[in-house]
Design an enzyme around this catalytic site. Structure first.
Site, PDB file in Angstrom:
ATOM      1  N   SER A  18      10.898 -21.019  18.531  1.00  0.00           N
ATOM      2  CA  SER A  18      10.792 -22.383  18.002  1.00  0.00           C
ATOM      3  C   SER A  18       9.882 -22.428  16.775  1.00  0.00           C
ATOM      4  CB  SER A  18      10.223 -23.298  19.100  1.00  0.00           C
ATOM      5  OG  SER A  18       9.914 -24.566  18.560  1.00  0.00           O
ATOM      6  N   ASN A  70      -1.209 -19.178  12.086  1.00  0.00           N
ATOM      7  CA  ASN A  70      -0.686 -20.433  11.538  1.00  0.00           C
ATOM      8  C   ASN A  70      -1.431 -21.607  12.140  1.00  0.00           C
ATOM      9  OD1 ASN A  70       1.077 -22.304  13.395  1.00  0.00           O
ATOM     10  ND2 ASN A  70       1.536 -20.217  14.070  1.00  0.00           N
ATOM     11  N   ILE A  72      -0.027 -25.048  11.584  1.00  0.00           N
ATOM     12  CA  ILE A  72       0.943 -25.944  10.961  1.00  0.00           C
ATOM     13  C   ILE A  72       0.705 -27.378  11.441  1.00  0.00           C
ATOM     14  CG2 ILE A  72       3.415 -26.320  10.531  1.00  0.00           C
ATOM     15  CD1 ILE A  72       2.415 -23.561   9.582  1.00  0.00           C
ATOM     16  N   GLY A  73       0.402 -27.512  12.728  1.00  0.00           N
ATOM     17  CA  GLY A  73       0.018 -28.822  13.251  1.00  0.00           C
ATOM     18  C   GLY A  73       1.178 -29.761  13.511  1.00  0.00           C
ATOM     19  N   ASN A 128       7.313 -27.498  25.182  1.00  0.00           N
ATOM     20  CA  ASN A 128       6.172 -26.777  24.618  1.00  0.00           C
ATOM     21  C   ASN A 128       4.922 -27.354  25.275  1.00  0.00           C
ATOM     22  OD1 ASN A 128       4.160 -25.639  23.102  1.00  0.00           O
ATOM     23  ND2 ASN A 128       5.102 -26.060  21.124  1.00  0.00           N
ATOM     24  N   CYS A 131      -0.103 -27.950  24.378  1.00  0.00           N
ATOM     25  CA  CYS A 131      -0.683 -29.162  23.804  1.00  0.00           C
ATOM     26  C   CYS A 131      -1.931 -29.518  24.590  1.00  0.00           C
ATOM     27  CB  CYS A 131       0.328 -30.308  23.916  1.00  0.00           C
ATOM     28  SG  CYS A 131      -0.275 -31.829  23.193  1.00  0.00           S
ATOM     29  N   LYS A 165       8.009 -23.338  27.836  1.00  0.00           N
ATOM     30  CA  LYS A 165       7.387 -22.368  26.919  1.00  0.00           C
ATOM     31  C   LYS A 165       5.907 -22.284  27.257  1.00  0.00           C
ATOM     32  CE  LYS A 165       7.125 -20.247  22.639  1.00  0.00           C
ATOM     33  NZ  LYS A 165       7.680 -20.658  21.358  1.00  0.00           N
ATOM     34  N   THR A 193       1.764 -18.527  20.328  1.00  0.00           N
ATOM     35  CA  THR A 193       0.751 -17.795  19.554  1.00  0.00           C
ATOM     36  C   THR A 193      -0.600 -17.773  20.275  1.00  0.00           C
ATOM     37  OG1 THR A 193       0.359 -19.856  18.358  1.00  0.00           O
ATOM     38  CG2 THR A 193       1.818 -18.246  17.331  1.00  0.00           C
ATOM     39  N   GLY A 248       6.042 -10.626  18.267  1.00  0.00           N
ATOM     40  CA  GLY A 248       5.969  -9.451  17.400  1.00  0.00           C
ATOM     41  C   GLY A 248       7.211  -8.595  17.348  1.00  0.00           C
TER      42      GLY A 248
HETATM   43  O1  RRO Z   1       3.061 -26.522  14.756  1.00  0.00           O
HETATM   44  C1  RRO Z   1       2.246 -25.621  15.049  1.00  0.00           C
HETATM   45  O2  RRO Z   1       1.179 -25.472  14.436  1.00  0.00           O
HETATM   46  C2  RRO Z   1       2.510 -24.668  16.138  1.00  0.00           C
HETATM   47  C3  RRO Z   1       3.063 -24.986  17.365  1.00  0.00           C
HETATM   48 BR1  RRO Z   1       3.650 -26.683  17.788  1.00  0.00          BR
HETATM   49  C4  RRO Z   1       3.193 -23.991  18.364  1.00  0.00           C
HETATM   50  O3  RRO Z   1       3.667 -24.200  19.490  1.00  0.00           O
HETATM   51  N1  RRO Z   1       2.759 -22.749  18.074  1.00  0.00           N
HETATM   52  C5  RRO Z   1       2.229 -22.432  16.867  1.00  0.00           C
HETATM   53  O4  RRO Z   1       1.854 -21.274  16.649  1.00  0.00           O
HETATM   54  N2  RRO Z   1       2.099 -23.403  15.914  1.00  0.00           N
END
Ligand code: RRO
Length: 303
Positions: A18, A70, A72-73, A128, A131, A165, A193, A248
């Site tokens: 995802s 990452n 990304i948020g 997911n 959270c 997940k 991650t 990986g």
């Molecule tokens: O969007 C993200 O920063 C993010 C999410 Br939702 C996730 O489940 N895993 C990730 O590594 N980044």
């Protein structure tokens, strides 16, 4: 290499993780050629939330030895935006569609699952659970009891396959997997991650100034593969539902190792950023390994 996974017919075991492959952008870039040679046997959407989100301020990425972090948020159009704008495009893909959802409370997750359940274009749902619970600060998926409560709450709301997940940032991942299975999950996927931190590379302070706009982030790429193998192996010993293994994977041999560890399906994530056709290549490499030895275990002995 065709297989059945939670009632979905997959042409081979390679899917995307995802949020690591933008199929709508790829369709724009590659046109119909993408549909003729889609790199994955199912498409997993980026995580959607109830309300639209802008995501974290930049920088959002940091490269590490053999990987990246990452932060990304969760930028996304929100449930309504996804259903109105993304779903019609994703429904044109030539493979089953798995929609990934995240909420910060059981009620929010239930609303997402109900709305996604109502759409026939969506074949399965991935929850997911990485959270944070607003009260404890711990990921919902890190506490087996909280995870069980969330899965039990949403299970009756959909007949579609429900994939949980899991978070790797938990003290007992097999216990979380078992809690998800006992509460009615049809499959589990792992690993997301690993929580990671990148100090600013040029400015030294104590405490360190974060490089990433979001503060901390999640680590992926070849550096986490051994962690993924350990967690998939441990979860496979504990649950009988199928496992989507990832972490990986950069070639067919890595995919075979996750299958040998107990995964039924393997997801490719970070490698797709380097090579958008990685899914196709990894699937071909896996096919060649299978063709050589006839079965997965033999493939590993041959290496
Ligand atoms: O969007 C993200 O920063 C993010 C999410 Br939702 C996730 O489940 N895993 C990730 O590594 N980044």
């Amino acid at each position: 290499m065709a297989l059945a996974f939670c009632g979905l017919d997959l042409a081979h075991p390679i899917v995307n993780g995802s949020g690591t492959y933008d199929a709508i952008a790829a369709r724009r870039a590659f046109g119909d050629a993408l549909l003729e040679a889609f790199p994955f046997s199912a498409f997993v959407s980026k995580t959607i939330t109830l309300k639209p989100r802008d995501g974290n301020p930049p920088p959002r990425l940091f490269e590490t030895p053999a990987g990246m972090i990452n932060s990304i948020g969760l930028p996304n159009k929100g449930l309504e935006g996804y259903l109105a704008h993304d779903l019609p495009e994703l429904a044109r893909l030539p493979v089953p569609l798995i929609t990934n959802v995240m909420g910060s409370t059981a009620d929010e997750i239930a609303q997402l699952v109900e709305a996604v359940d109502a759409r026939a274009e969506i074949d399965a749902i991935e929850l997911n659970v990485s959270c944070p619970n607003v009260k404890t600060g711990l990921d919902i998926g890190a506490d087996p009891r909280e995870l069980a409560a969330v899965v039990a709450r949403v299970r009756p709301l959909t007949a579609k396959p429900l994939i949980v997940k899991l978070t790797p940032n938990a003290s007992d991942v097999p216990a979380a997997a078992q809690a998800a299975e006992d509460a009615g999950a049809d499959a589990v996927s792992l690993i997301n991650t690993l929580r990671a931190f990148a100090p600013h590379p040029r400015i030294r302070t104590r405490p360190p100034r974060p490089w990433l706009g979001g503060g901390t982030g999640g680590m992926s790429g070849p550096a986490v593969r051994a962690v993924a193998l350990a967690q998939v192996r441990a979860v496979a010993e504990r649950v009988s539902v199928p496992i989507v293994g990832m972490g990986g994977v950069a070639n067919g041999h890595h995919a075979a190792q996750l299958l040998d560890a107990g995964a039924t399906v393997v997801a490719v994530g970070t490698e797709s950023f380097r090579d958008p056709a990685a899914g196709t290549r990894i699937q071909r490499e896996l096919h060649d390994l299978f063709a050589k030895s006839g079965n997965i275990a033999q493939t590993v002995r041959d290496v």
